[in-house]
Design an enzyme around this catalytic site. Structure first.
Site, PDB file in Angstrom:
ATOM      1  N   MET A   1      39.714  52.853  19.811  1.00  0.00           N
ATOM      2  CA  MET A   1      40.611  53.984  20.054  1.00  0.00           C
ATOM      3  C   MET A   1      41.430  53.741  21.314  1.00  0.00           C
ATOM      4  O   MET A   1      40.928  53.191  22.297  1.00  0.00           O
ATOM      5  CB  MET A   1      39.815  55.263  20.210  1.00  0.00           C
ATOM      6  CG  MET A   1      39.235  55.715  18.901  1.00  0.00           C
ATOM      7  SD  MET A   1      38.608  57.393  19.055  1.00  0.00           S
ATOM      8  CE  MET A   1      37.923  57.579  17.421  1.00  0.00           C
ATOM      9  N   SER A   2      42.697  54.146  21.256  1.00  0.00           N
ATOM     10  CA  SER A   2      43.602  53.977  22.389  1.00  0.00           C
ATOM     11  C   SER A   2      44.688  55.034  22.284  1.00  0.00           C
ATOM     12  O   SER A   2      45.119  55.385  21.170  1.00  0.00           O
ATOM     13  CB  SER A   2      44.241  52.584  22.339  1.00  0.00           C
ATOM     14  OG  SER A   2      45.389  52.548  23.156  1.00  0.00           O
ATOM     15  N   SER A   3      45.135  55.532  23.427  1.00  0.00           N
ATOM     16  CA  SER A   3      46.243  56.493  23.408  1.00  0.00           C
ATOM     17  C   SER A   3      47.462  55.861  22.744  1.00  0.00           C
ATOM     18  O   SER A   3      48.282  56.555  22.144  1.00  0.00           O
ATOM     19  CB  SER A   3      46.597  56.915  24.836  1.00  0.00           C
ATOM     20  OG  SER A   3      45.474  57.477  25.476  1.00  0.00           O
ATOM     21  N   ARG A   4      47.585  54.546  22.847  1.00  0.00           N
ATOM     22  CA  ARG A   4      48.757  53.855  22.294  1.00  0.00           C
ATOM     23  C   ARG A   4      48.670  53.694  20.773  1.00  0.00           C
ATOM     24  O   ARG A   4      49.676  53.333  20.161  1.00  0.00           O
ATOM     25  CB  ARG A   4      48.945  52.488  22.950  1.00  0.00           C
ATOM     26  CG  ARG A   4      49.383  52.586  24.417  1.00  0.00           C
ATOM     27  CD  ARG A   4      49.670  51.225  25.015  1.00  0.00           C
ATOM     28  NE  ARG A   4      50.306  51.301  26.341  1.00  0.00           N
ATOM     29  CZ  ARG A   4      49.651  51.150  27.491  1.00  0.00           C
ATOM     30  NH1 ARG A   4      48.351  50.924  27.497  1.00  0.00           N
ATOM     31  NH2 ARG A   4      50.305  51.223  28.637  1.00  0.00           N
ATOM     32  N   HIS A  25      41.507  61.108  23.645  1.00  0.00           N
ATOM     33  CA  HIS A  25      40.941  60.894  22.309  1.00  0.00           C
ATOM     34  C   HIS A  25      39.425  60.825  22.466  1.00  0.00           C
ATOM     35  O   HIS A  25      38.887  61.057  23.554  1.00  0.00           O
ATOM     36  CB  HIS A  25      41.537  59.634  21.678  1.00  0.00           C
ATOM     37  CG  HIS A  25      41.479  58.420  22.563  1.00  0.00           C
ATOM     38  ND1 HIS A  25      40.299  57.827  22.947  1.00  0.00           N
ATOM     39  CD2 HIS A  25      42.466  57.707  23.171  1.00  0.00           C
ATOM     40  CE1 HIS A  25      40.548  56.792  23.722  1.00  0.00           C
ATOM     41  NE2 HIS A  25      41.861  56.702  23.896  1.00  0.00           N
ATOM     42  N   VAL A  70      34.606  53.299  22.044  1.00  0.00           N
ATOM     43  CA  VAL A  70      34.577  54.163  20.861  1.00  0.00           C
ATOM     44  C   VAL A  70      35.644  53.653  19.890  1.00  0.00           C
ATOM     45  O   VAL A  70      36.794  53.426  20.292  1.00  0.00           O
ATOM     46  CB  VAL A  70      34.827  55.640  21.236  1.00  0.00           C
ATOM     47  CG1 VAL A  70      34.874  56.516  19.995  1.00  0.00           C
ATOM     48  CG2 VAL A  70      33.746  56.121  22.200  1.00  0.00           C
ATOM     49  N   GLN A  89      39.326  46.108  33.943  1.00  0.00           N
ATOM     50  CA  GLN A  89      39.507  47.245  34.855  1.00  0.00           C
ATOM     51  C   GLN A  89      38.155  47.716  35.380  1.00  0.00           C
ATOM     52  O   GLN A  89      37.999  47.972  36.585  1.00  0.00           O
ATOM     53  CB  GLN A  89      40.219  48.380  34.127  1.00  0.00           C
ATOM     54  CG  GLN A  89      40.221  49.698  34.884  1.00  0.00           C
ATOM     55  CD  GLN A  89      41.091  50.744  34.229  1.00  0.00           C
ATOM     56  OE1 GLN A  89      42.280  50.803  34.469  1.00  0.00           O
ATOM     57  NE2 GLN A  89      40.489  51.569  33.388  1.00  0.00           N
ATOM     58  N   ASP A 130      38.628  48.825  28.570  1.00  0.00           N
ATOM     59  CA  ASP A 130      39.403  48.141  29.611  1.00  0.00           C
ATOM     60  C   ASP A 130      38.404  47.392  30.493  1.00  0.00           C
ATOM     61  O   ASP A 130      38.156  47.779  31.638  1.00  0.00           O
ATOM     62  CB  ASP A 130      40.199  49.167  30.415  1.00  0.00           C
ATOM     63  CG  ASP A 130      41.136  49.962  29.518  1.00  0.00           C
ATOM     64  OD1 ASP A 130      42.269  49.516  29.316  1.00  0.00           O
ATOM     65  OD2 ASP A 130      40.719  51.016  28.992  1.00  0.00           O
ATOM     66  N   HIS A 170      37.920  58.881  25.488  1.00  0.00           N
ATOM     67  CA  HIS A 170      37.869  59.661  26.725  1.00  0.00           C
ATOM     68  C   HIS A 170      36.755  60.702  26.647  1.00  0.00           C
ATOM     69  O   HIS A 170      36.025  60.925  27.615  1.00  0.00           O
ATOM     70  CB  HIS A 170      39.191  60.391  26.963  1.00  0.00           C
ATOM     71  CG  HIS A 170      40.395  59.505  27.092  1.00  0.00           C
ATOM     72  ND1 HIS A 170      41.351  59.426  26.118  1.00  0.00           N
ATOM     73  CD2 HIS A 170      40.799  58.680  28.078  1.00  0.00           C
ATOM     74  CE1 HIS A 170      42.307  58.591  26.503  1.00  0.00           C
ATOM     75  NE2 HIS A 170      41.998  58.112  27.691  1.00  0.00           N
TER      76      HIS A 170
HETATM   77  P1  AMP Z   1      43.377  55.631  30.003  1.00  0.00           P
HETATM   78  O1  AMP Z   1      43.678  57.067  29.795  1.00  0.00           O
HETATM   79  O2  AMP Z   1      43.874  54.722  28.918  1.00  0.00           O
HETATM   80  O3  AMP Z   1      43.712  55.153  31.389  1.00  0.00           O
HETATM   81  O4  AMP Z   1      41.795  55.513  29.885  1.00  0.00           O
HETATM   82  C1  AMP Z   1      40.961  56.302  30.704  1.00  0.00           C
HETATM   83  C2  AMP Z   1      39.556  55.831  30.546  1.00  0.00           C
HETATM   84  O5  AMP Z   1      39.149  55.949  29.184  1.00  0.00           O
HETATM   85  C3  AMP Z   1      39.391  54.340  30.917  1.00  0.00           C
HETATM   86  O6  AMP Z   1      38.192  54.166  31.630  1.00  0.00           O
HETATM   87  C4  AMP Z   1      39.322  53.676  29.569  1.00  0.00           C
HETATM   88  O7  AMP Z   1      38.607  52.462  29.575  1.00  0.00           O
HETATM   89  C5  AMP Z   1      38.605  54.721  28.750  1.00  0.00           C
HETATM   90  N1  AMP Z   1      38.828  54.499  27.332  1.00  0.00           N
HETATM   91  C6  AMP Z   1      40.019  54.329  26.705  1.00  0.00           C
HETATM   92  N2  AMP Z   1      39.844  54.079  25.397  1.00  0.00           N
HETATM   93  C7  AMP Z   1      38.501  54.069  25.190  1.00  0.00           C
HETATM   94  C8  AMP Z   1      37.667  53.848  24.044  1.00  0.00           C
HETATM   95  N3  AMP Z   1      38.179  53.582  22.844  1.00  0.00           N
HETATM   96  N4  AMP Z   1      36.330  53.908  24.217  1.00  0.00           N
HETATM   97  C9  AMP Z   1      35.798  54.167  25.431  1.00  0.00           C
HETATM   98  N5  AMP Z   1      36.512  54.387  26.542  1.00  0.00           N
HETATM   99  C10 AMP Z   1      37.852  54.335  26.428  1.00  0.00           C
END
Ligand code: AMP
Length: 284
Positions: free
Chosen positions: A182-185, A32, A174, A151, A148, A35
């Site tokens: 924003m989150s994949s979930r 999204h 973001v 993390q 995160d 990322h």
């Molecule tokens: P994931 O695919 O959820 O493991 O996330 C991959 C990377 O994208 C991680 O470093 C997350 O912290 C970052 N990320 C996920 N959501 C957001 C967001 N809304 N804004 C900025 N970075 C993000």
């Protein structure tokens, strides 16, 4: 843009580009705009940007959503290409965890609180896969979202402790226009849940307002989140006001803090945070 699936091919890619500076964005896919902001930053800062897409089984607990985690590889690859990545590494699980794989990377105290307490073993899985990915991709810098936040701190600490030589850079959260991180979930949220989830960012923004008004005691910061989510159908797992470097819970007034939360909205688990009194760029 190259799409590679084998460790040996990535090693060859890196040998062929040995003199280029390389920025790396590790992801679990279902990309999204959050990322995208990391990928854009890596493209801007380096000769080459590499994105990994890998839903890492070892960072999910036995009752978590590994099987149901959203996967959309062809859209993800198209997005990486559009954003200017030079290569996507999308390995199969057996390529990262071959038969007999047993070694794990165990982070220290910083990984034991908050998400680490709520999700036992989660950060061991994260630290293990990132150690593997860093050693395969050999980036100069890796880009992680503040979303995160723990993390980010775990990985910064790990890269320093293990002398990995990778600069671990934090990038801002973001958000959707209404504030939801924003989150994949988020794609799991029903319309009703999506509306309820707004209480999370609103509570965090209220904590930030209090901070900007001079509040330095940790309790009112935590309470702001609790009050905003009360009666909204959002179920808080934890609310924390912690030191942004150590993630130790604050017990007295502080000059910097990270207020973070985890919550269930319907069946979906969401996290979010705000950073107070310190800028993301100061955290390394
Ligand atoms: P994931 O695919 O959820 O493991 O996330 C991959 C990377 O994208 C991680 O470093 C997350 O912290 C970052 N990320 C996920 N959501 C957001 C967001 N809304 N804004 C900025 N970075 C993000």
């Amino acid at each position: 843009m190259k799409v590679l699936r084998l460790v040996s091919d990535v090693r060859e890619f890196r040998i062929a580009s040995a003199t280029a500076s390389l920025g790396f964005v590790p992801t679990m896919g279902a990309l999204h705009e959050g990322h995208a902001s990391l990928i854009e930053r890596a493209v801007r800062d380096h000769d080459l940007a590499v994105v990994s897409i890998f839903v890492n089984p070892t960072q999910f607990g036995p009752h978590e959503d590994f099987a149901a985690y959203p996967r959309d590889e062809s859209a993800d690859i198209a997005a990486c290409e559009r954003l200017g990545a030079a290569m996507v590494f999308a390995p199969a699980a057996l390529e990262m965890y071959p038969p007999g794989d047993a070694t794990r990377v165990q982070p220290g105290a910083i990984a034991e609180r908050l998400e680490g307490a709520a999700r036992p073993g989660h950060f061991t899985g994260v630290a293990t896969i990132l150690t593997k990915l860093f050693s395969i991709v050999r980036p100069d810098a890796a880009y992680f979202g503040q979303k995160d936040f723990q993390q980010l701190r775990v990985v910064q600490t790990m890269s320093r402790d293990l002398r990995l030589g990778v600069r671990v850079v934090g990038c801002p959260i973001v958000r959707d226009p209404d504030g939801l991180a924003m989150s994949s979930r988020n794609r799991y949220l029903s319309t009703v849940d999506r509306r309820a989830a707004l209480a999370l960012s609103r509570g965090l923004f209220r904590a930030r307002e209090l901070w900007e008004g001079g509040a330095r005691e940790p309790d009112p910061l935590r309470n702001a989140v609790v009050r905003y989510t009360d009666g909204t159908g959002v179920s808080l797992e934890y609310v924390s006001a912690a030191d942004p470097l150590t993630l130790e819970e604050l017990v007295r007034p502080a000059e910097r803090a990270v207020v973070s939360l985890a919550a269930r909205v319907g069946k979906t688990r969401l996290i979010d945070n705000v950073l107070l009194g310190i800028r993301l760029e100061e955290i390394a």
